[in-house]
Design a protein around this motif. Structure first.
Motif, PDB file in Angstrom:
ATOM      1  N   HIS A   5      -3.620  11.490   2.850  1.00  0.00           N
ATOM      2  CA  HIS A   5      -2.755  10.806   3.484  1.00  0.00           C
ATOM      3  C   HIS A   5      -2.121   9.837   3.406  1.00  0.00           C
ATOM      4  CE1 HIS A   5      -4.125  13.772   7.297  1.00  0.00           C
ATOM      5  NE2 HIS A   5      -3.094  14.389   6.448  1.00  0.00           N
ATOM      6  N   ASP A   6      -2.494   9.129   2.210  1.00  0.00           N
ATOM      7  CA  ASP A   6      -3.218   7.567   2.139  1.00  0.00           C
ATOM      8  C   ASP A   6      -1.405   7.342   1.063  1.00  0.00           C
ATOM      9  OD1 ASP A   6      -5.392   6.633   2.993  1.00  0.00           O
ATOM     10  OD2 ASP A   6      -6.775   7.236   1.377  1.00  0.00           O
ATOM     11  N   THR A   7      -1.345   6.081   0.813  1.00  0.00           N
ATOM     12  CA  THR A   7      -0.400   6.051   0.359  1.00  0.00           C
ATOM     13  C   THR A   7      -0.557   5.372  -1.354  1.00  0.00           C
ATOM     14  OG1 THR A   7       0.808   4.733   1.799  1.00  0.00           O
ATOM     15  CG2 THR A   7       2.132   3.794   0.199  1.00  0.00           C
ATOM     16  N   TYR A   8      -0.108   6.456  -2.557  1.00  0.00           N
ATOM     17  CA  TYR A   8      -0.459   5.998  -3.763  1.00  0.00           C
ATOM     18  C   TYR A   8       1.166   5.716  -4.424  1.00  0.00           C
ATOM     19  CZ  TYR A   8      -4.239   8.573  -2.418  1.00  0.00           C
ATOM     20  OH  TYR A   8      -5.317   8.976  -1.732  1.00  0.00           O
ATOM     21  N   ARG A   9       1.065   4.308  -5.750  1.00  0.00           N
ATOM     22  CA  ARG A   9       2.222   4.223  -6.519  1.00  0.00           C
ATOM     23  C   ARG A   9       1.210   4.966  -7.470  1.00  0.00           C
ATOM     24  NH1 ARG A   9       2.899  -1.565  -6.677  1.00  0.00           N
ATOM     25  NH2 ARG A   9       1.574  -1.885  -8.386  1.00  0.00           N
ATOM     26  N   VAL A  10       2.808   5.495  -8.680  1.00  0.00           N
ATOM     27  CA  VAL A  10       1.723   5.288 -10.514  1.00  0.00           C
ATOM     28  C   VAL A  10       3.503   4.512 -10.573  1.00  0.00           C
ATOM     29  CG1 VAL A  10       2.067   7.046 -11.763  1.00  0.00           C
ATOM     30  CG2 VAL A  10       1.076   7.772  -9.893  1.00  0.00           C
ATOM     31  N   SER A  11       2.488   4.036 -12.072  1.00  0.00           N
ATOM     32  CA  SER A  11       3.341   3.127 -12.533  1.00  0.00           C
ATOM     33  C   SER A  11       3.159   2.807 -14.347  1.00  0.00           C
ATOM     34  CB  SER A  11       3.341   1.438 -11.866  1.00  0.00           C
ATOM     35  OG  SER A  11       3.013   1.113 -11.818  1.00  0.00           O
ATOM     36  N   GLU A  25      -4.179   1.643   0.211  1.00  0.00           N
ATOM     37  CA  GLU A  25      -4.893   0.869   1.757  1.00  0.00           C
ATOM     38  C   GLU A  25      -6.083   0.409   0.556  1.00  0.00           C
ATOM     39  OE1 GLU A  25      -2.578   4.187   2.926  1.00  0.00           O
ATOM     40  OE2 GLU A  25      -3.441   4.276   0.879  1.00  0.00           O
ATOM     41  N   LEU A  26      -6.383   0.889  -0.436  1.00  0.00           N
ATOM     42  CA  LEU A  26      -8.007   0.400  -1.088  1.00  0.00           C
ATOM     43  C   LEU A  26      -7.342  -0.365  -2.823  1.00  0.00           C
ATOM     44  CD1 LEU A  26     -10.057   3.724  -0.364  1.00  0.00           C
ATOM     45  CD2 LEU A  26     -10.302   1.110   0.723  1.00  0.00           C
ATOM     46  N   ALA A  27      -6.707  -1.003  -2.331  1.00  0.00           N
ATOM     47  CA  ALA A  27      -5.525  -1.997  -3.198  1.00  0.00           C
ATOM     48  C   ALA A  27      -6.758  -2.000  -4.675  1.00  0.00           C
ATOM     49  CB  ALA A  27      -4.934  -3.465  -3.150  1.00  0.00           C
ATOM     50  N   SER A  28      -8.098  -2.106  -4.453  1.00  0.00           N
ATOM     51  CA  SER A  28      -8.710  -2.645  -5.351  1.00  0.00           C
ATOM     52  C   SER A  28      -8.869  -0.888  -6.402  1.00  0.00           C
ATOM     53  CB  SER A  28     -10.112  -3.795  -5.257  1.00  0.00           C
ATOM     54  OG  SER A  28     -10.901  -1.870  -4.230  1.00  0.00           O
ATOM     55  N   LEU A  29      -9.087  -0.498  -5.993  1.00  0.00           N
ATOM     56  CA  LEU A  29      -8.806   0.791  -6.754  1.00  0.00           C
ATOM     57  C   LEU A  29      -7.916   0.837  -7.441  1.00  0.00           C
ATOM     58  CD1 LEU A  29     -10.351   3.628  -3.855  1.00  0.00           C
ATOM     59  CD2 LEU A  29     -12.123   1.328  -5.768  1.00  0.00           C
ATOM     60  N   SER A  30      -8.061   1.836  -9.414  1.00  0.00           N
ATOM     61  CA  SER A  30      -6.713   2.048 -10.179  1.00  0.00           C
ATOM     62  C   SER A  30      -7.848   3.652 -10.544  1.00  0.00           C
ATOM     63  CB  SER A  30      -6.294   0.935 -11.225  1.00  0.00           C
ATOM     64  OG  SER A  30      -7.216   0.948 -11.928  1.00  0.00           O
ATOM     65  N   TRP A  31      -6.528   4.074 -10.871  1.00  0.00           N
ATOM     66  CA  TRP A  31      -6.899   5.135 -12.720  1.00  0.00           C
ATOM     67  C   TRP A  31      -5.396   5.568 -13.771  1.00  0.00           C
ATOM     68  CZ3 TRP A  31     -11.390   8.091 -12.374  1.00  0.00           C
ATOM     69  CH2 TRP A  31     -10.948   8.763 -13.462  1.00  0.00           C
ATOM     70  N   LEU A  32      -5.500   4.935 -14.435  1.00  0.00           N
ATOM     71  CA  LEU A  32      -5.533   5.168 -15.545  1.00  0.00           C
ATOM     72  C   LEU A  32      -5.270   6.501 -16.058  1.00  0.00           C
ATOM     73  CD1 LEU A  32      -6.294   2.294 -17.771  1.00  0.00           C
ATOM     74  CD2 LEU A  32      -4.149   2.493 -16.270  1.00  0.00           C
ATOM     75  N   VAL A  63      -6.927   2.235   7.568  1.00  0.00           N
ATOM     76  CA  VAL A  63      -5.843   3.545   7.967  1.00  0.00           C
ATOM     77  C   VAL A  63      -5.281   3.678   7.003  1.00  0.00           C
ATOM     78  CG1 VAL A  63      -4.576   3.862  10.421  1.00  0.00           C
ATOM     79  CG2 VAL A  63      -6.993   2.869  10.786  1.00  0.00           C
ATOM     80  N   GLY A  64      -4.776   4.803   7.521  1.00  0.00           N
ATOM     81  CA  GLY A  64      -3.515   5.120   5.968  1.00  0.00           C
ATOM     82  C   GLY A  64      -1.750   4.184   6.775  1.00  0.00           C
ATOM     83  N   LEU A  65      -0.958   3.795   6.046  1.00  0.00           N
ATOM     84  CA  LEU A  65       0.185   3.295   5.900  1.00  0.00           C
ATOM     85  C   LEU A  65       0.889   4.122   6.991  1.00  0.00           C
ATOM     86  CD1 LEU A  65       0.681   1.051   3.459  1.00  0.00           C
ATOM     87  CD2 LEU A  65      -0.266   0.135   5.219  1.00  0.00           C
ATOM     88  N   ALA A  66       0.635   5.546   6.327  1.00  0.00           N
ATOM     89  CA  ALA A  66       1.681   6.571   6.969  1.00  0.00           C
ATOM     90  C   ALA A  66       0.270   6.863   8.758  1.00  0.00           C
ATOM     91  CB  ALA A  66       1.865   7.686   6.585  1.00  0.00           C
ATOM     92  N   GLU A  67      -0.215   6.523   9.079  1.00  0.00           N
ATOM     93  CA  GLU A  67      -0.526   7.352  10.195  1.00  0.00           C
ATOM     94  C   GLU A  67      -0.566   5.440  10.889  1.00  0.00           C
ATOM     95  OE1 GLU A  67      -4.377   8.190   9.222  1.00  0.00           O
ATOM     96  OE2 GLU A  67      -3.934  10.090   8.252  1.00  0.00           O
ATOM     97  N   LYS A  68       0.170   4.514  10.901  1.00  0.00           N
ATOM     98  CA  LYS A  68       0.002   3.617  11.643  1.00  0.00           C
ATOM     99  C   LYS A  68       1.039   3.398  12.660  1.00  0.00           C
ATOM    100  CE  LYS A  68      -2.879  -0.028   9.124  1.00  0.00           C
ATOM    101  NZ  LYS A  68      -3.055  -1.708   7.905  1.00  0.00           N
ATOM    102  N   ASN A  69       0.704   2.543  13.628  1.00  0.00           N
ATOM    103  CA  ASN A  69       2.048   2.278  14.439  1.00  0.00           C
ATOM    104  C   ASN A  69       3.071   1.483  14.552  1.00  0.00           C
ATOM    105  OD1 ASN A  69       1.843   4.962  15.296  1.00  0.00           O
ATOM    106  ND2 ASN A  69      -0.106   4.544  16.548  1.00  0.00           N
ATOM    107  N   TYR A  70       3.805   1.390  14.620  1.00  0.00           N
ATOM    108  CA  TYR A  70       4.756   0.222  14.783  1.00  0.00           C
ATOM    109  C   TYR A  70       5.912  -0.369  15.421  1.00  0.00           C
ATOM    110  CZ  TYR A  70       2.744   0.003   9.177  1.00  0.00           C
ATOM    111  OH  TYR A  70       1.332  -0.402   8.400  1.00  0.00           O
ATOM    112  N   SER A  71       5.796  -1.439  15.947  1.00  0.00           N
ATOM    113  CA  SER A  71       6.526  -2.011  16.986  1.00  0.00           C
ATOM    114  C   SER A  71       8.151  -1.928  16.564  1.00  0.00           C
ATOM    115  CB  SER A  71       6.423  -2.879  17.279  1.00  0.00           C
ATOM    116  OG  SER A  71       6.605  -4.116  16.717  1.00  0.00           O
ATOM    117  N   GLY A  72       8.654  -1.830  14.932  1.00  0.00           N
ATOM    118  CA  GLY A  72      10.017  -1.995  14.486  1.00  0.00           C
ATOM    119  C   GLY A  72      10.862  -3.297  14.673  1.00  0.00           C
TER     120      GLY A  72
END
Length: 81
Positions: A5-11, A25-32, A63-72
């Motif tokens: 359920h986490d948010t990932y970005r591949v570049s 959610e865990l910005a200090s981690l990466s994988w090449l 908490v996963g970004l997708a699982e957070k509730n935002y007011s808008g």
């Protein structure tokens, strides 16, 4: 938090000449990896291991970004003078 359920970005990383995958959610981690799918698979494995270690040691897991509730609402504050 679930690694599914986490948010990932591949570049592309020009310095490493490989794809890099990050977890928001865990910005200090990466994988090449050479392929984008392999980078995603690798970081998901690392995130799952780190979350398991955090839970075992009683640390708070983000908490996963997708699982957070935002007011808008978007608020802009004026600078104080």
């Amino acid at each position: 938090m679930s690694a599914q359920h986490d948010t990932y970005r591949v570049s592309w990383s020009p310095e490493d000449r490989e794809h890099v995958c990050l977890c928001a959610e865990l910005a200090s981690l990466s994988w090449l990896a050479k392929a984008p799918a392999a980078a995603l698979k690798g970081i998901r494995r690392v995130v799952a291991d780190v979350v398991a270690d955090m839970l075992a040691s009683g640390e708070a897991v983000p908490v996963g970004l997708a699982e957070k509730n935002y007011s808008g609402e978007f608020r802009v504050l004026e600078p104080q003078r």
